[in-house]
Write a protein that holds these residues in place. Sequence first.
Motif, PDB file in Angstrom:
ATOM      1  N   LEU A 100       0.829  -1.197   0.000  1.00 45.58           N
ATOM      2  CA  LEU A 100       0.000   0.000   0.000  1.00 45.58           C
ATOM      3  C   LEU A 100       0.871   1.257   0.000  1.00 45.58           C
ATOM      4  CD1 LEU A 100      -2.573  -1.146   2.706  1.00 45.58           C
ATOM      5  CD2 LEU A 100      -2.856  -1.203   0.222  1.00 45.58           C
ATOM      6  N   PRO A 101       0.358   2.357  -0.552  1.00 42.68           N
ATOM      7  CA  PRO A 101       1.151   3.594  -0.579  1.00 42.68           C
ATOM      8  C   PRO A 101       1.597   4.058   0.809  1.00 42.68           C
ATOM      9  CG  PRO A 101      -0.770   3.805  -1.992  1.00 42.68           C
ATOM     10  CD  PRO A 101      -0.909   2.502  -1.251  1.00 42.68           C
ATOM     11  N   GLU A 102       0.733   3.939   1.809  1.00 39.53           N
ATOM     12  CA  GLU A 102       1.115   4.381   3.152  1.00 39.53           C
ATOM     13  C   GLU A 102       2.180   3.470   3.765  1.00 39.53           C
ATOM     14  OE1 GLU A 102      -2.022   3.487   2.230  1.00 39.53           O
ATOM     15  OE2 GLU A 102      -3.053   2.499   3.880  1.00 39.53           O
ATOM     16  N   SER A 103       2.276   2.255   3.273  1.00 42.25           N
ATOM     17  CA  SER A 103       3.315   1.352   3.769  1.00 42.25           C
ATOM     18  C   SER A 103       4.697   1.928   3.492  1.00 42.25           C
ATOM     19  CB  SER A 103       3.185  -0.025   3.117  1.00 42.25           C
ATOM     20  OG  SER A 103       1.938  -0.593   3.406  1.00 42.25           O
ATOM     21  N   ALA A 104       4.873   2.487   2.324  1.00 39.17           N
ATOM     22  CA  ALA A 104       6.167   3.086   1.976  1.00 39.17           C
ATOM     23  C   ALA A 104       6.500   4.233   2.919  1.00 39.17           C
ATOM     24  CB  ALA A 104       6.151   3.565   0.533  1.00 39.17           C
ATOM     25  N   ALA A 105       5.511   5.034   3.269  1.00 42.92           N
ATOM     26  CA  ALA A 105       5.755   6.156   4.181  1.00 42.92           C
ATOM     27  C   ALA A 105       6.211   5.649   5.549  1.00 42.92           C
ATOM     28  CB  ALA A 105       4.497   7.013   4.315  1.00 42.92           C
ATOM     29  N   PHE A 106       5.567   4.608   6.043  1.00 41.68           N
ATOM     30  CA  PHE A 106       5.972   4.044   7.332  1.00 41.68           C
ATOM     31  C   PHE A 106       7.388   3.480   7.257  1.00 41.68           C
ATOM     32  CE2 PHE A 106       1.208   3.130   7.739  1.00 41.68           C
ATOM     33  CZ  PHE A 106       0.961   4.330   8.395  1.00 41.68           C
ATOM     34  N   LEU A 107       7.699   2.805   6.163  1.00 41.85           N
ATOM     35  CA  LEU A 107       9.039   2.242   5.994  1.00 41.85           C
ATOM     36  C   LEU A 107      10.098   3.334   5.882  1.00 41.85           C
ATOM     37  CD1 LEU A 107       8.171  -0.678   3.562  1.00 41.85           C
ATOM     38  CD2 LEU A 107       8.865  -0.881   5.973  1.00 41.85           C
ATOM     39  N   TRP A 108       9.770   4.421   5.215  1.00 46.15           N
ATOM     40  CA  TRP A 108      10.711   5.547   5.128  1.00 46.15           C
ATOM     41  C   TRP A 108      10.970   6.127   6.515  1.00 46.15           C
ATOM     42  CZ3 TRP A 108      14.127   6.534   1.663  1.00 46.15           C
ATOM     43  CH2 TRP A 108      13.911   6.200   0.330  1.00 46.15           C
ATOM     44  N   ASP A 109       9.926   6.213   7.332  1.00 46.99           N
ATOM     45  CA  ASP A 109      10.114   6.716   8.696  1.00 46.99           C
ATOM     46  C   ASP A 109      11.031   5.795   9.493  1.00 46.99           C
ATOM     47  OD1 ASP A 109       8.461   8.868   8.179  1.00 46.99           O
ATOM     48  OD2 ASP A 109       6.694   7.967   9.122  1.00 46.99           O
ATOM     49  N   VAL A 110      10.846   4.489   9.338  1.00 47.25           N
ATOM     50  CA  VAL A 110      11.714   3.525  10.029  1.00 47.25           C
ATOM     51  C   VAL A 110      13.148   3.682   9.549  1.00 47.25           C
ATOM     52  CG1 VAL A 110      12.232   1.067  10.348  1.00 47.25           C
ATOM     53  CG2 VAL A 110       9.858   1.873  10.456  1.00 47.25           C
TER      54      VAL A 110
END
Length: 114
Positions: free
Chosen positions: A2-12
């Motif tokens: 999902l698109p929001e998954s990438a955002a969470f991974l970038w934060d990590v």
Amino acid sequence: MLPESAAFLWDVRAASVRITTFTEGLTAESYATDELRKSAVERQLEIIGEALNRLRKADPEVAQRIPDISRIIGLRNILAHGYAVINDSVVWSAVAERMPALLTVVENLLNELR
């Protein structure tokens, strides 16, 4: 993914890189006596745990590919809510021994998006 998954991974990823920078050249002993760095590292671990918690809720399929995700989220909860019982050696172990593997997994997941 999902698109929001990438955002969470970038934060990590960003928080992991910050932790690596903050702890460069430290030992467990020097970390334990450096209140400023401990605070900075603990905050970044909270960010990692929160991002992974949100990832797990939004995209369980991707989240299951991250080893020890439950332990990472649990550490975040201890840091955020159990501040009186934080064990510096546990935090240091997470940073020194487990952070490189987490960063590798997250970077591989992000590379899949490219």
